[in-house]
Design a protein around this motif. Structure first.
Motif, mmCIF file in Angstrom:
data_model
loop_
_atom_site.group_PDB
_atom_site.id
_atom_site.type_symbol
_atom_site.label_atom_id
_atom_site.label_comp_id
_atom_site.label_asym_id
_atom_site.label_seq_id
_atom_site.Cartn_x
_atom_site.Cartn_y
_atom_site.Cartn_z
ATOM 1 N N ALA A 242 29.658 34.593 57.860
ATOM 2 C CA ALA A 242 29.999 35.969 57.482
ATOM 3 C C ALA A 242 30.490 36.073 56.041
ATOM 4 O O ALA A 242 30.610 37.173 55.498
ATOM 5 C CB ALA A 242 31.061 36.515 58.433
ATOM 6 N N ILE A 243 30.753 34.936 55.408
ATOM 7 C CA ILE A 243 31.237 34.967 54.019
ATOM 8 C C ILE A 243 30.112 35.334 53.068
ATOM 9 O O ILE A 243 28.982 34.832 53.196
ATOM 10 C CB ILE A 243 31.855 33.599 53.647
ATOM 11 C CG1 ILE A 243 33.171 33.402 54.412
ATOM 12 C CG2 ILE A 243 32.081 33.484 52.150
ATOM 13 C CD1 ILE A 243 33.831 32.078 54.161
ATOM 14 N N ASN A 244 30.408 36.193 52.141
ATOM 15 C CA ASN A 244 29.417 36.680 51.183
ATOM 16 C C ASN A 244 28.809 35.518 50.385
ATOM 17 O O ASN A 244 29.522 34.727 49.768
ATOM 18 C CB ASN A 244 30.076 37.680 50.226
ATOM 19 C CG ASN A 244 29.083 38.286 49.254
ATOM 20 O OD1 ASN A 244 27.911 38.450 49.576
ATOM 21 N ND2 ASN A 244 29.560 38.611 48.053
ATOM 22 N N GLY A 245 27.487 35.418 50.439
ATOM 23 C CA GLY A 245 26.791 34.362 49.708
ATOM 24 C C GLY A 245 26.332 33.222 50.589
ATOM 25 O O GLY A 245 25.511 32.397 50.160
ATOM 26 N N GLU A 269 24.274 26.574 53.605
ATOM 27 C CA GLU A 269 23.136 27.007 52.806
ATOM 28 C C GLU A 269 23.526 28.310 52.118
ATOM 29 O O GLU A 269 23.931 29.271 52.785
ATOM 30 C CB GLU A 269 21.911 27.229 53.684
ATOM 31 C CG GLU A 269 20.675 27.584 52.880
ATOM 32 C CD GLU A 269 19.453 27.778 53.751
ATOM 33 O OE1 GLU A 269 18.491 28.414 53.270
ATOM 34 O OE2 GLU A 269 19.462 27.308 54.918
ATOM 35 N N ILE A 270 23.444 28.337 50.784
ATOM 36 C CA ILE A 270 23.887 29.500 50.023
ATOM 37 C C ILE A 270 22.749 30.055 49.178
ATOM 38 O O ILE A 270 21.726 29.391 48.972
ATOM 39 C CB ILE A 270 25.095 29.149 49.125
ATOM 40 C CG1 ILE A 270 24.707 28.096 48.090
ATOM 41 C CG2 ILE A 270 26.271 28.679 49.974
ATOM 42 C CD1 ILE A 270 25.830 27.760 47.122
ATOM 43 N N GLU A 271 22.955 31.286 48.707
ATOM 44 C CA GLU A 271 21.911 31.953 47.930
ATOM 45 C C GLU A 271 21.792 31.390 46.522
ATOM 46 O O GLU A 271 20.691 31.187 46.004
ATOM 47 C CB GLU A 271 22.212 33.457 47.849
ATOM 48 C CG GLU A 271 22.196 34.157 49.201
ATOM 49 C CD GLU A 271 22.597 35.614 49.077
ATOM 50 O OE1 GLU A 271 23.093 35.984 47.990
ATOM 51 O OE2 GLU A 271 22.431 36.368 50.045
ATOM 52 N N GLU A 301 24.056 23.845 49.795
ATOM 53 C CA GLU A 301 22.621 23.620 49.718
ATOM 54 C C GLU A 301 21.921 24.951 49.466
ATOM 55 O O GLU A 301 22.429 26.017 49.812
ATOM 56 C CB GLU A 301 22.084 23.017 51.022
ATOM 57 C CG GLU A 301 22.704 21.686 51.385
ATOM 58 C CD GLU A 301 22.256 21.201 52.752
ATOM 59 O OE1 GLU A 301 21.656 22.018 53.487
ATOM 60 O OE2 GLU A 301 22.514 20.036 53.089
ATOM 61 N N VAL A 302 20.736 24.881 48.878
ATOM 62 C CA VAL A 302 19.882 26.059 48.735
ATOM 63 C C VAL A 302 18.571 25.765 49.436
ATOM 64 O O VAL A 302 18.192 24.593 49.623
ATOM 65 C CB VAL A 302 19.621 26.413 47.249
ATOM 66 C CG1 VAL A 302 20.905 26.854 46.586
ATOM 67 C CG2 VAL A 302 19.000 25.238 46.517
#
Length: 310
Positions: A242-245, A269-271, A301-302
């Motif tokens: 739920a955390i932004n990004g 996994e982040i943006e 990670e992306v």
């Protein structure tokens, strides 16, 4: 270990500003409580063993058996606390905090053996009752009860260690055994009914069994690195996503480094990798405030395929 290697090990274990407060060892844990309990128990264990066999009372023998195992349990618990105070080393990077849980588990297994032996002896005595000296049983059990009350009171002051809780189970079982032995001796002295001796022994053993199983369950859960009972594993995953990004969470593990000190590792996994410092601060604040976890290790990670397409 050579001095320079030991120094390097200490440096690698250091926690810097912003790291978790947990130090992997119980620096301020005092052994006085267990030492006093061990001394009091040992001072009477031998006496009760001798008089248990002299009076031929199974109730008193079972109480004596509890006292002997109590002494061993307290000694093991004391040794475990001493070991748990040792800081991490190059070969044991997590420290020795699990020594206490291991001692608690061993104490629980020993207690199961004592309970099984008492019940076996009691069943045999139902069919072939033996003469018991009721007066001797009451006197010795009364002294044992007083000592057990003092030991239980001493141990109850340590509310943090699962290891001390396991030792307290031994002592509480012994306290119940002393009460049963007093009642058994009084009934035999006044009425001559010998079957009360094995009957009360089985009753007390079954009461102790419940507490013993609880200690075994708690220590086993900790040794198997189970998720702490007060933490919702699924909810943590949802809160992280739920955390932004943050796009998704995987390879998430939550366990206790030592009792009362949860830890977490996982992959996020982040943006955008450039946003990782901000995301990490948000994650750390959320885990600490909502789940009381400050010992975390996360890998950002992306999506490689998405990155390649871009």
């Amino acid at each position: 270990m050579p001095y320079h290697a030991h120094s390097k090990s200490e440096h690698l274990h250091d926690h810097r500003r912003g790291d978790a407060e947990h130090r992997h060892y119980f620096e301020n844990r005092s052994q006085k409580i267990l030492a006093w309990a061990l001394g009091l128990t040992l001072s009477f264990a031998g006496v009760e063993v001798v008089f248990g066999f002299l009076s031929n009372s199974l109730a008193l023998i079972s109480d004596a058996g509890h006292m002997v195992t109590d002494a061993a349990a307290l000694g093991l618990a004391l040794l475990a606390q001493i070991i748990a105070k040792r800081p991490p080393t190059a070969k044991n990077s997590f420290g020795f905090g699990r020594a206490e849980a291991l001692a608690a588990f061993v104490n629980g297994l020993v207690m199961l053996g004592v309970i099984a032996w008492i019940i076996k002896e009691a069943v045999q005595r139902f069919s072939t009752p033996e003469t018991v000296q009721g007066g001797t049983v009451m006197l010795v059990a009364g002294i044992g009860l007083a000592i057990n009350i003092v030991v239980a009171w001493v141990l109850s002051h340590d509310k943090e260690s699962v290891n001390t809780k396991a030792a307290l189970v031994h002592v509480m079982g012994d306290l119940l055994g002393s009460v049963a032995a007093i009642v058994s001796g009084a009934v035999i002295y006044l009425t001559g009914w010998m079957q009360i001796d094995p009957l009360l022994s089985i009753f007390v053993s079954l009461l102790i069994l419940k507490s013993t199983l609880a200690v075994l369950s708690e220590s086993y859960h900790f040794l198997m690195e189970g998720v702490p009972h007060n933490i919702d594993y699924v909810q943590i995953g949802a809160d992280l996503e739920a955390i932004n990004g943050v796009l998704s969470v995987h390879d998430l593990h939550v366990w206790e480094m030592s009792p009362g000190f949860p830890a977490l590792i996982g992959h996020l996994e982040i943006e955008d990798l450039s946003a990782w410092p901000r995301i990490l601060e948000s994650v750390k604040a959320m885990l600490l405030s909502k789940h009381k976890i400050d010992h975390i290790t996360l890998q950002a990670e992306v999506d490689e395929l998405e990155e390649f397409q871009d």
